[in-house]
Design an enzyme around this catalytic site. Structure first.
Site, PDB file in Angstrom:
ATOM      1  N   THR A  19      79.696   7.602  21.639  1.00  0.00           N
ATOM      2  CA  THR A  19      78.806   7.884  23.017  1.00  0.00           C
ATOM      3  C   THR A  19      77.641   8.952  22.507  1.00  0.00           C
ATOM      4  O   THR A  19      77.241   9.473  23.695  1.00  0.00           O
ATOM      5  CB  THR A  19      79.828   8.185  24.081  1.00  0.00           C
ATOM      6  N   LYS A  57      75.912  11.123  36.662  1.00  0.00           N
ATOM      7  CA  LYS A  57      76.550  10.085  36.022  1.00  0.00           C
ATOM      8  C   LYS A  57      78.096  10.274  35.935  1.00  0.00           C
ATOM      9  O   LYS A  57      78.681  11.450  36.003  1.00  0.00           O
ATOM     10  CB  LYS A  57      76.095  10.097  34.518  1.00  0.00           C
ATOM     11  N   GLY A  69      74.460  10.583  22.467  1.00  0.00           N
ATOM     12  CA  GLY A  69      73.102  10.163  22.896  1.00  0.00           C
ATOM     13  C   GLY A  69      73.037   9.271  24.407  1.00  0.00           C
ATOM     14  O   GLY A  69      72.189   8.851  24.672  1.00  0.00           O
ATOM     15  N   THR A  70      74.192   9.070  24.812  1.00  0.00           N
ATOM     16  CA  THR A  70      74.059   8.514  26.104  1.00  0.00           C
ATOM     17  C   THR A  70      73.386   8.725  27.276  1.00  0.00           C
ATOM     18  O   THR A  70      72.567   8.191  27.839  1.00  0.00           O
ATOM     19  CB  THR A  70      75.513   8.056  26.413  1.00  0.00           C
ATOM     20  N   GLY A  71      73.526  10.222  27.295  1.00  0.00           N
ATOM     21  CA  GLY A  71      72.617  10.899  28.442  1.00  0.00           C
ATOM     22  C   GLY A  71      71.083  10.649  28.025  1.00  0.00           C
ATOM     23  O   GLY A  71      70.272  10.520  29.248  1.00  0.00           O
ATOM     24  N   CYS A  72      70.803  11.036  26.966  1.00  0.00           N
ATOM     25  CA  CYS A  72      69.169  10.981  26.579  1.00  0.00           C
ATOM     26  C   CYS A  72      68.865   9.731  26.945  1.00  0.00           C
ATOM     27  O   CYS A  72      67.863   9.313  27.363  1.00  0.00           O
ATOM     28  CB  CYS A  72      69.022  11.372  25.140  1.00  0.00           C
TER      29      CYS A  72
END
Length: 267
Positions: free
Chosen positions: A208, A175, A210-213
Site C-alpha cells: 500500500t 480516508k 503511496g496510496t495517500g499520494c
C-alpha cells in the site's frame, strides 16, 4: 485540444512508489500534464525512509514561480512539506499568483514510521495553508493530529471533517484505511452541508506504499479537468482501489500500488 495541467509540490521518493513519482504517474494515467516542485529528496524504498535532504525555501519558491508564471496549473496538490519555512513559501506563492484548486495531502508519517513533518510545521499548515485549500485529504491519524480529536467511530470522523471545514477548507475528505472493517474501507467527504461515504472492499495486502499520494493526485487531476468534487472523489476512489487490488509485489517491505491498473483492469 485543451491540455489540462496539474502541479505537485512534494518530496521525491527514490523507490518510485510515493511522492512526486506517484503523483506524476497518476497525472499521466488520468491524462493530465504533470509538473513538479520538489520540497526534498528522500533516500527511500519499500522498507522505509533512509534519509531526507530538504531543499531551501528559496529553491522551492523558484520552482513554483517557474511553473506557474509560464504553465499555470489548473490544480495543485501538496504532499510532504517538511517544515514551516517551506509551507510559508508555498502560501506566499499561492497568494501571489492567486492559485486555486489546491489539494492538501497533509503527509506527516511515512509507511515505515519516519516523521515527515515537524511540530512547528503542523501549526503553520493549520493556520496558513488549510484556509487556502480547496480540499484536504488526511488519513485518520493525520486528521486526529490536525483536529486534536480522537477518531474511533464514523461519527468521530464526521465531527473531524466538520472541524477541518471550520479551519477554512472547502471540502474535507477523511480516508478510512486505518479503520477498515473485515470487509470494507470507507472514505468520507464533507462538502460543507452533507456527508458522502464511499466504501470499497477491504484488500488484505501489505503493498500500500503511496496510496495517500496517489489518492490526492487523482483528486487533483480530476479537479484540473473540471470535475466537481463528488465526481473527482468517486474517480480518485476507483483509481486507488484498482491500484491496491492489483498492486506490485516487489521489494521486501510495503510494495507500491499499480498506477497502470485504472485503465487496464476491469476490477
Amino acid at each position: 485540444m485543451k491540455i489540462y495541467k496539474a502541479l505537485t509540490i512534494a518530496g521525491s521518493d527514490s523507490g518510485g512508489g510515493a511522492g512526486i513519482q506517484a503523483d506524476l504517474k497518476t497525472f499521466q494515467e488520468l491524462e493530465v500534464f504533470g509538473m513538479s516542485a520538489l520540497t526534498a529528496i528522500t533516500a527511500q524504498n519499500t522498507v522505509g525512509v533512509h534519509g531526507v535532504y530538504p531543499l531551501s525555501p528559496e529553491a522551492l519558491g523558484k520552482q513554483i514561480e517557474a511553473v506557474v508564471s509560464d504553465l499555470r496549473p489548473d490544480a495543485i496538490k501538496t504532499g510532504m512539506l517538511w517544515n514551516a519555512d517551506m509551507i510559508e513559501e508555498i502560501v506566499f506563492q499561492l497568494t501571489k499568483y492567486k492559485l486555486e484548486h489546491v489539494i492538501v495531502d497533509p503527509v506527516m508519517i511515512a509507511k515505515g514510521g519516519a516523521s515527515l513533518l515537524n511540530e512547528a510545521a503542523i501549526e503553520t499548515l493549520k493556520r496558513q495553508l488549510l484556509p487556502l485549500a480547496y480540499a484536504v485529504t488526511p488519513n485518520i491519524p493525520e486528521a486526529e493530529i490536525l483536529t486534536g480529536r480522537t477518531i474511533e467511530t464514523m461519527e468521530d470522523r464526521k465531527k473531524a471533517a466538520r472541524d477541518l471545514h471550520k479551519m477554512g477548507v472547502r471540502y474535507s475528505i477523511i480516508k478510512g484505511g486505518h479503520q477498515p472493517t473485515e470487509q470494507t474501507v470507507t472514505d468520507l467527504l464533507f462538502d460543507g452541508e452533507s456527508m458522502t461515504e464511499i466504501s470499497n472492499p477491504y484488500i488484505h495486502t501489505k503493498n500500500t506504499h503511496g496510496t495517500g499520494c496517489t489518492f490526492s493526485a487523482a483528486l487533483a487531476a480530476q479537479t484540473a479537468k473540471g470535475s466537481a468534487i463528488h465526481e473527482a472523489f468517486q474517480i480518485a476512489e476507483s483509481f486507488v482501489h484498482k491500484a491496491v487490488a492489483n498492486s506490485f509485489d516487489i521489494g521486501s517491505g510495503h510494495g507500491p500500488t499499480n498506477h497502470f491498473a485504472f485503465k487496464r483492469t476491469k476490477f
